[in-house]
Design a protein around this motif. Structure first.
Motif, short mmCIF file in Angstrom:
data_model
loop_
_atom_site.label_atom_id
_atom_site.label_comp_id
_atom_site.label_asym_id
_atom_site.label_seq_id
_atom_site.Cartn_x
_atom_site.Cartn_y
_atom_site.Cartn_z
N THR A 132 0.85 -1.19 0.00
CA THR A 132 0.00 0.00 0.00
C THR A 132 0.88 1.24 0.00
O THR A 132 1.74 1.39 0.87
N TRP A 133 0.69 2.10 -0.99
CA TRP A 133 1.39 3.37 -1.07
C TRP A 133 0.46 4.49 -0.61
O TRP A 133 -0.73 4.49 -0.95
N VAL A 134 0.98 5.45 0.16
CA VAL A 134 0.20 6.59 0.62
C VAL A 134 0.98 7.87 0.32
O VAL A 134 2.19 7.93 0.56
N PHE A 135 0.29 8.89 -0.19
CA PHE A 135 0.95 10.14 -0.54
C PHE A 135 -0.06 11.26 -0.55
O PHE A 135 -1.29 11.04 -0.51
N SER A 136 0.43 12.49 -0.62
CA SER A 136 -0.44 13.65 -0.71
C SER A 136 -0.73 13.96 -2.18
O SER A 136 0.20 14.20 -2.95
N PRO A 137 -1.99 13.93 -2.59
CA PRO A 137 -2.30 14.19 -4.00
C PRO A 137 -2.01 15.62 -4.44
O PRO A 137 -1.94 15.90 -5.64
N LYS A 138 -1.83 16.52 -3.48
CA LYS A 138 -1.59 17.92 -3.80
C LYS A 138 -0.11 18.29 -3.81
O LYS A 138 0.24 19.43 -4.13
N SER A 139 0.75 17.34 -3.44
CA SER A 139 2.18 17.63 -3.38
C SER A 139 2.92 16.79 -4.43
O SER A 139 3.07 15.58 -4.27
N TYR A 140 3.37 17.45 -5.49
CA TYR A 140 4.06 16.73 -6.55
C TYR A 140 4.94 17.70 -7.35
O TYR A 140 4.78 18.92 -7.29
N SER A 141 5.87 17.13 -8.08
CA SER A 141 6.69 17.90 -9.00
C SER A 141 6.34 17.46 -10.42
O SER A 141 6.01 16.30 -10.66
N THR A 142 6.41 18.39 -11.35
CA THR A 142 6.04 18.12 -12.74
C THR A 142 7.27 18.16 -13.63
O THR A 142 8.13 19.03 -13.48
#
Length: 202
Positions: A132-142
């Motif tokens: 299971t992976w968990v992360f913040s959908p609003k925190s990313y680099s493009t």
């Protein structure tokens, strides 16, 4: 460098298979999106990687790749399994990815250039994957990429390929790989990303 060898081989293999699938399609233009999640762990002389990605050759499914490499014994085990989308949770809005499946593995030998040979008719066992992976959908680099005139077959080339990727930050993973907990590895890393691409094949 040894610690990233397994993951590099897996990603290169995945991209090669995807491009070959596009080359064999009836349309010279490919538009698509992908989702992927990966885990890498190192324990002693053994590196383990798991890579879950959109299946470019089949609708409504993912492919899970598994590989272990013992760089002291030079033992390499590799396998993949098609997992129906109904058995995978890949929710970008909630920041959750889940997969629970088994993979049949085979014994492969790879040289320093990443060329691997093995007998795919003789399985070396099965491995259970429950992650299971968990992360913040609003925190990313493009990031974006563009490539031209890449040979993908004997007489076929990518005329143009463009894509945009989102790599999510602060990704954590929990679960087991063949009964071994992800937090018991000496060293580990993980990633979740999504993207879209546009490719013209000539």
């Amino acid at each position: 460098m040894k610690k990233v060898k397994v993951l590099i081989l897996t990603v290169v293999f995945l991209l090669t298979m995807a491009l070959q699938a596009m080359a064999q399609s009836n349309s010279p233009v490919y538009k698509g999106s992908f989702q992927d999640a990966s885990f890498y762990g190192s324990e002693g002389t053994v590196d383990t990687s798991v890579y879950l990605s959109t299946n470019f050759e089949g609708k409504d499914s993912y492919i899970l790749y598994y590989q272990t490499y013992d760089y002291e014994k030079d033992e390499n085990y590799y396998g993949s399994a098609v997992v129906p989308a109904s058995q995978v949770v890949f929710d970008i809005n909630k920041g959750t990815v889940k997969v629970n499946t088994t993979v049949e593995v085979y014994d492969f030998t790879c040289d320093e250039e990443g060329n691997c040979t093995g007998d795919e008719t003789i399985p070396a066992g099965t491995k259970s994957i429950n992650l299971t992976w968990v992360f913040s959908p609003k925190s990313y680099s493009t990031s974006k990429y563009s490539d031209k005139n890449v040979q993908i077959d004997f007489d076929q080339y990518i005329k143009l390929s463009k894509g945009t990727f989102k790599n999510y930050n602060n990704v954590s993973v929990s679960g087991t790989i063949n009964g071994k907990s992800t937090d018991s590895f000496e060293y580990s890393g993980t990633n979740v990303s999504t993207g879209s691409s546009f490719t013209i094949i000539k």
